[in-house]
Design an enzyme around this catalytic site. Structure first.
Site, PDB file in Angstrom:
ATOM      1  N   ALA A  61      -2.579  49.053 -14.157  1.00  0.00           N
ATOM      2  CA  ALA A  61      -3.739  48.870 -15.030  1.00  0.00           C
ATOM      3  C   ALA A  61      -4.998  49.397 -14.342  1.00  0.00           C
ATOM      4  CB  ALA A  61      -3.906  47.397 -15.362  1.00  0.00           C
ATOM      5  N   GLY A 103       1.425  47.635 -13.795  1.00  0.00           N
ATOM      6  CA  GLY A 103       1.759  48.152 -15.118  1.00  0.00           C
ATOM      7  C   GLY A 103       2.631  49.404 -15.044  1.00  0.00           C
ATOM      8  N   GLU A 126       0.259  42.226  -8.886  1.00  0.00           N
ATOM      9  CA  GLU A 126      -0.735  41.492  -9.696  1.00  0.00           C
ATOM     10  C   GLU A 126      -1.168  40.183  -9.047  1.00  0.00           C
ATOM     11  OE1 GLU A 126       1.893  43.023 -10.844  1.00  0.00           O
ATOM     12  OE2 GLU A 126       1.429  44.095 -12.698  1.00  0.00           O
TER      13      GLU A 126
END
Ligand code: NAD
Length: 712
Positions: A61, A103, A126
């Site tokens: 991301a 992602g 993450e």
């Protein structure tokens, strides 16, 4: 943003294009979805390969979009895109070169096959941003690898090299050749073949015995890794969902958990840390020199003087960065021992030579001095270095608190003298305080900041004052911890409060680890303790301020901490690491209080946190006011990367902003009123001015600091 082309007649190759790491920005997401739809509807296309431009699959991301909801919502959501990838009726192969992170890896997991280059790395980091893999990663990875391996990757966020990923079953094939070509050939070979069991969303998780006990233990483990952090716990819950719920239900759980994390202060704090680390590299000086305009001479040879605890680690850090290092130590046995220790750490020679003679430093581009913390010894060394070293050589000291300018004055090249404050163990700890004295030239700072980067350090440029930034702020924190013991707390209570807050170790365990004698020696040198000092003034007052002699009394008892097997805690042997409560200490504190007429009162964890942390934060505001640190972000980087401040709490200055500056001010006022003899609790004027201006956000504090003389 996503390039679409047909190769070999039937394979659609979708290539993500968003330099430098092909992050999944709104435009990329849009392009990706359009490309997938095009591949689905084109009758000529019989298979698909997804890859990334420039040898990078996808870094995940776009972190700049986090926290900016309008951005995040402006393109299609990743979950929707990955669903359409997985649902495609044509085989989709991920061709992973470089990194597939976050992602990026979740995208690969939505593909039906995953091919990787032998140099590729994959991971779901993450958790280090206070989040979880929220686009199906927490549900698909356990279905592919099994719960155990998936949970490990998700909770640690570690990067996994291609070879390991192949063994885990994460990659179907690894190639040394052209990954995209290999993937295209393979895609053609499976055109028209059934895909149902290739869709991870259709698969159940491989079964696991004693599932409840497994997750119970996983939660305890996750709690221990990062106390007070919500993200690792949410990761465990999400993976549990993958193991126990149907895919769609698991996806709903993942979404709920993600929403909670996204809006939490912890994710905000972790994201802030991500940027403070990068921000530290953009240093400035009042002479107008800047990180991007100041040319630094490259450093390729170094000398380290003094091979004790620090010198050894510094030698290793420099050698690992590719420098050739001369290590100098005058004590023969220390030299032998250091040579063995350094070789062990470097797993071989690694470009290091050894000498007992300071002359060996003559040809070095940089000298790092790491001898005893004694100003007279250091001054003598800098005098010698000034004549021994070649003209352009930079001279650095690893002192924890001594005056850099005094050392510079012993040389004929004060503009080439600076502090390089490493943290123990120097080859492991990420932080480097780069200390400029008033006469240090911008080029000197630039060269060492660049070297810090090569060593993989978070280097922060700071000004010259006792303790620089980190240790200066630590002093009031330690002092309040001692005062709390006098007032009725136990080391266990204080440490528990700080560990629950998220520090890996409370202040007393930390002191036992580093050795109580170090501070004792410094206090003796400062004239705060020792024979003659205590005789003619009250035990608990120095220079009209409250003073706690507890640390001195402990040292007089020979309790230096872990090294002597006894300190604030008891250890099973000298050098032992497991801290146990010591009944001796309890009666020692009781007698001490009785002797000084101190009444023990009940102290709760909130007071521990407020007294210790607010005193530290208050000093942080003074540091900003004095211009010793260029920004609150720099202070926070120092605390997160050098002092174990929990990342999910951003750093002391970020934490102050999050608590509310008015509340911090109020707390300090309350405690200062109760303890007027403790000046560290007196709110500093910058804090007052910030509150008076309505507590502006942290990136605007510099406007209020302005007007004061900066050292940087
Ligand atoms: P140490 O006592 O372990 O090592 C000092 C070494 O320097 C000894 O081996 C000694 O023989 C050698 N030495 C003394 N005079 C010398 C000379 N003239 N020439 C060559 N070698 C000489 O000390 P340390 O803990 O490694 O600390 C070194 C410096 O680093 C101090 O200034 C200290 O304040 C600073 N520092 C220490 C830490 C820490 O956690 N220990 C952290 C940051 C900075």
């Amino acid at each position: 943003m996503a390039q679409y082309r047909i190769v070999s007649g039937s394979v659609a190759v979708i290539s993500i294009q968003n330099p430098p790491v092909n992050a999944l920005s709104a435009a990329v997401r849009k392009g990706l979805l359009l490309s997938v739809r095009a591949a689905a509807s084109d009758p000529l296309v019989r298979s698909v390969v997804i890859s990334g431009h420039n040898g990078q699959f996808c870094g995940g991301a776009d972190i700049k979009e986090f926290g900016n909801v309008s951005h995040l919502e402006s393109g299609p959501h990743l979950v929707e895109i990955f669903e359409s990838v997985e649902a495609l009726a044509k085989p989709v192969v991920a061709a992973i070169e470089g990194f597939a992170l976050g992602g990026g890896l979740e995208l690969a997991l939505a593909c039906h096959y995953r091919f990787g280059h032998s140099e590729a790395r994959v991971g779901l980091p993450e958790v280090s941003l206070g989040l979880l893999p929220g686009a199906g990663g927490s549900q698909r990875l356990p279905r592919l690898l099994g719960v155990r391996a998936a949970l490990d990757m998700i909770v640690t966020g570690r990067h996994v090299a291609a070879g390991e990923a192949l063994n885990l079953g994460l990659l179907d094939r690894v190639t040394d050749g052209n990954t995209v070509d290999t993937a295209v050939r393979f895609a053609q070979s499976v055109e028209g073949k059934p895909l149902d069991d290739r869709r991870l969303g259709n698969r159940p998780c491989p079964p696991l015995e004693n599932i409840d006990a497994f997750f119970e233990e996983a939660l305890i483990h996750a709690r221990g890794r990062a106390r007070g952090a919500a993200a690792p716990l949410a990761c465990v819950q999400a993976v549990r969902g993958a193991a126990t719920l149907p895919f769609l239900k698991g996806m709903e759980l993942e979404k709920r958990l993600m929403e909670t994390l996204m809006t939490s202060g912890q994710a905000q704090a972790s994201r802030y840390c991500f940027f403070t680390e990068r921000g530290a590299a953009r240093w400035t000086t009042p002479t107008g020199a800047r990180w991007d305009t100041c040319r630094a001479r490259p450093i390729s040879t170094a000398a380290v003087i003094g091979l004790g605890t620090m010198g050894r680690g510094i030698t290793v850090a420099l050698a690992r960065a590719g420098l050739s290092v001369v290590a100098v130590e005058t004590q023969e046995h220390q030299l032998d021992e250091a040579q063995r220790a350094v070789s062990r750490m470097l797993k071989g020679g690694g470009g290091v030579s050894y000498s007992a003679d300071l002359q060996a430093a003559a040809g070095a581009d940089l000298v790092v001095e790491a001898v005893f913390e004694d100003i007279a010894v250091k001054e003598e060394i800098f005098k010698q270095l000034s004549s021994v070293c070649k003209p352009g050589a930079l001279l650095a000291s690893n002192t924890s608190s001594l005056d850099i300018d005094r050392l510079a004055s012993c040389t004929l090249r004060p503009e080439q003298v600076l502090g390089m404050h490493f943290f123990a163990p120097a080859h492991v700890m990420r932080l480097l305080e780069v200390v400029s004295g008033p006469r240090t030239s911008p080029q000197t700072v630039a060269a060492v900041m660049q070297l810090g980067r090569r060593m993989g350090k978070v280097s922060v440029a700071v000004g010259n004052c006792p303790g620089f930034v980190g240790n200066r702020m630590l002093k009031p924190y330690l002092e309040q911890a001692y005062f709390l013991l006098e007032e009725g707390a136990s080391p266990e209570l204080v440490d528990a409060a700080l560990e629950e807050f998220g520090f890996p170790m409370g202040v007393f365990k930390m002191s036992d680890l580093s050795g109580l004698d170090i501070g004792w020696r410094v206090r003796k040198e400062e004239g705060l303790t020792g024979p003659g000092v205590t005789a003619d003034q009250p035990m608990r007052t120095r220079h009209g301020r409250r003073y706690s002699p507890l640390g001195d009394l402990m040292c007089e008892e020979g309790r230096y901490g872990q090294k002597t097997g006894r300190g604030w805690y008891l250890y099973d042997r000298p050098g032992g690491r497991v801290a146990r409560s010591d009944p001796w200490l309890r009666s020692f504190l009781e007698e001490y209080r009785a002797r000084h007429g101190l009444l023990a009162r009940r102290i709760d964890q909130q007071e521990v946190l407020e007294r210790c942390l607010y005193a530290l934060i208050n000093e942080g505001f003074r540091v900003l006011e004095d211009g010793v640190a260029a920004s609150p972000q720099n202070i926070d980087a120092i605390y997160v990367f050098g002092y174990g401040w929990p990342k999910h709490r951003g750093g002391p200055m970020f934490y102050a902003a999050q608590v509310g500056l008015a509340r911090v001010l109020e707390g300090l006022e309350k405690y200062h009123k109760a303890h007027p003899d403790s000046p560290h609790l007196q709110p500093c004027s910058l804090l007052r001015r910030l509150v008076a201006r309505g507590s502006p956000p942290i990136h605007k504090w510099s406007e209020v600091v302005k007007g004061h003389r900066s050292q940087l």
